[in-house]
Scaffold this motif. Structure first.
Motif, PDB file in Angstrom:
ATOM      1  N   ARG A  21       0.761  -1.242   0.077  1.00  0.00           N
ATOM      2  CA  ARG A  21       0.358  -0.614   0.370  1.00  0.00           C
ATOM      3  C   ARG A  21       0.547   1.441  -0.263  1.00  0.00           C
ATOM      4  NH1 ARG A  21      -5.020   1.285   2.131  1.00  0.00           N
ATOM      5  NH2 ARG A  21      -5.795   3.105   1.122  1.00  0.00           N
ATOM      6  N   HIS A  22       1.891   1.554   0.385  1.00  0.00           N
ATOM      7  CA  HIS A  22       3.182   2.261   0.759  1.00  0.00           C
ATOM      8  C   HIS A  22       4.512   1.791   0.646  1.00  0.00           C
ATOM      9  CE1 HIS A  22       0.225   3.778   3.656  1.00  0.00           C
ATOM     10  NE2 HIS A  22       0.038   2.930   3.491  1.00  0.00           N
ATOM     11  N   ALA A  23       3.979   1.750  -1.271  1.00  0.00           N
ATOM     12  CA  ALA A  23       5.489   0.919  -1.646  1.00  0.00           C
ATOM     13  C   ALA A  23       6.054   2.839  -2.170  1.00  0.00           C
ATOM     14  CB  ALA A  23       5.206   0.046  -3.294  1.00  0.00           C
ATOM     15  N   ASP A  24       5.811   3.532  -2.234  1.00  0.00           N
ATOM     16  CA  ASP A  24       6.664   4.651  -2.579  1.00  0.00           C
ATOM     17  C   ASP A  24       7.214   5.950  -1.010  1.00  0.00           C
ATOM     18  OD1 ASP A  24       4.473   5.351  -1.429  1.00  0.00           O
ATOM     19  OD2 ASP A  24       4.152   7.427  -2.373  1.00  0.00           O
ATOM     20  N   ARG A  25       6.598   5.230   0.401  1.00  0.00           N
ATOM     21  CA  ARG A  25       7.063   5.821   1.040  1.00  0.00           C
ATOM     22  C   ARG A  25       8.058   5.213   1.459  1.00  0.00           C
ATOM     23  NH1 ARG A  25       3.746   9.656   3.944  1.00  0.00           N
ATOM     24  NH2 ARG A  25       2.038  10.363   2.727  1.00  0.00           N
ATOM     25  N   ARG A  31      15.927   5.106   0.371  1.00  0.00           N
ATOM     26  CA  ARG A  31      16.660   5.118  -0.672  1.00  0.00           C
ATOM     27  C   ARG A  31      17.371   6.420   0.244  1.00  0.00           C
ATOM     28  NH1 ARG A  31      12.678   7.061  -4.536  1.00  0.00           N
ATOM     29  NH2 ARG A  31      12.070   7.547  -3.160  1.00  0.00           N
ATOM     30  N   HIS A  32      17.005   6.956   1.399  1.00  0.00           N
ATOM     31  CA  HIS A  32      17.591   7.357   2.113  1.00  0.00           C
ATOM     32  C   HIS A  32      18.973   7.121   2.590  1.00  0.00           C
ATOM     33  CE1 HIS A  32      15.119  10.606   0.785  1.00  0.00           C
ATOM     34  NE2 HIS A  32      16.021  11.174   1.052  1.00  0.00           N
ATOM     35  N   CYS A  76       9.693  -8.733  -0.730  1.00  0.00           N
ATOM     36  CA  CYS A  76       9.749  -7.923  -0.793  1.00  0.00           C
ATOM     37  C   CYS A  76      10.152  -6.275  -0.682  1.00  0.00           C
ATOM     38  CB  CYS A  76       8.749  -6.843   0.660  1.00  0.00           C
ATOM     39  SG  CYS A  76       6.786  -7.468   1.102  1.00  0.00           S
ATOM     40  N   PHE A  77      11.382  -6.921  -0.277  1.00  0.00           N
ATOM     41  CA  PHE A  77      12.747  -6.129  -0.503  1.00  0.00           C
ATOM     42  C   PHE A  77      13.924  -6.718  -1.112  1.00  0.00           C
ATOM     43  CE2 PHE A  77      10.153  -4.611   3.328  1.00  0.00           C
ATOM     44  CZ  PHE A  77       9.478  -2.739   2.914  1.00  0.00           C
ATOM     45  N   GLY A  78      14.109  -7.199  -1.066  1.00  0.00           N
ATOM     46  CA  GLY A  78      14.941  -8.674  -1.929  1.00  0.00           C
ATOM     47  C   GLY A  78      16.459  -8.275  -1.291  1.00  0.00           C
ATOM     48  N   THR A  79      16.086  -8.939   0.049  1.00  0.00           N
ATOM     49  CA  THR A  79      17.032  -8.425   1.372  1.00  0.00           C
ATOM     50  C   THR A  79      16.606  -8.509   2.728  1.00  0.00           C
ATOM     51  OG1 THR A  79      19.301  -7.035   2.495  1.00  0.00           O
ATOM     52  CG2 THR A  79      16.497  -6.518   1.897  1.00  0.00           C
ATOM     53  N   PRO A  80      17.393  -9.691   3.538  1.00  0.00           N
ATOM     54  CA  PRO A  80      17.235 -10.435   4.278  1.00  0.00           C
ATOM     55  C   PRO A  80      17.278  -9.174   5.686  1.00  0.00           C
ATOM     56  CG  PRO A  80      19.598 -11.499   3.914  1.00  0.00           C
ATOM     57  CD  PRO A  80      19.030 -10.149   2.800  1.00  0.00           C
TER      58      PRO A  80
END
Length: 110
Positions: A21-25, A31-32, A76-80
């Protein structure tokens, strides 16, 4: 910290609801360079009473909740996941053992 435990799927239809629902956030947070982790509750639905409760008595369930959250995070994030916090100020050996086995490096209880 994001909830990705089994009760989220019961309540919202998918365990990764918040990330979806909040992928952009979440993209902006990552990213930061800010850490993202899991916040896990051992909530369980009692069908007979139509009520949710924290099932701390079932150690297999508490470990399962951590495992589901960690697997969903990785998907979801491709990382553990490396950081976790436990809801309800709860910690047990089964939760700690699951966290160690999953490579979680830090727990934040607050």
């Amino acid at each position: 910290m994001v909830r990705l435990d089994p009760d989220i799927e019961r309540a919202f239809g998918r365990v990764d609801f918040a990330v979806h629902r909040h992928a952009d956030r979440f993209d902006g947070i990552r990213r930061h360079g800010d850490a993202v982790g899991i916040h896990v509750h051992a909530h369980r639905w009692d069908h007979a009473r139509s009520v949710m409760f924290s099932d701390y008595a079932d150690q297999a369930w508490t470990a399962h909740c951590v495992q589901v959250a960690a697997e969903t995070f990785a998907h979801c994030f491709g990382t553990p996941v490396r950081v976790a916090s436990q809801g309800g100020y709860f910690m047990s050996e089964s939760v700690l053992d699951a966290a160690i086995a999953l490579g979680i490096e830090a727990d934040r209880l607050d």
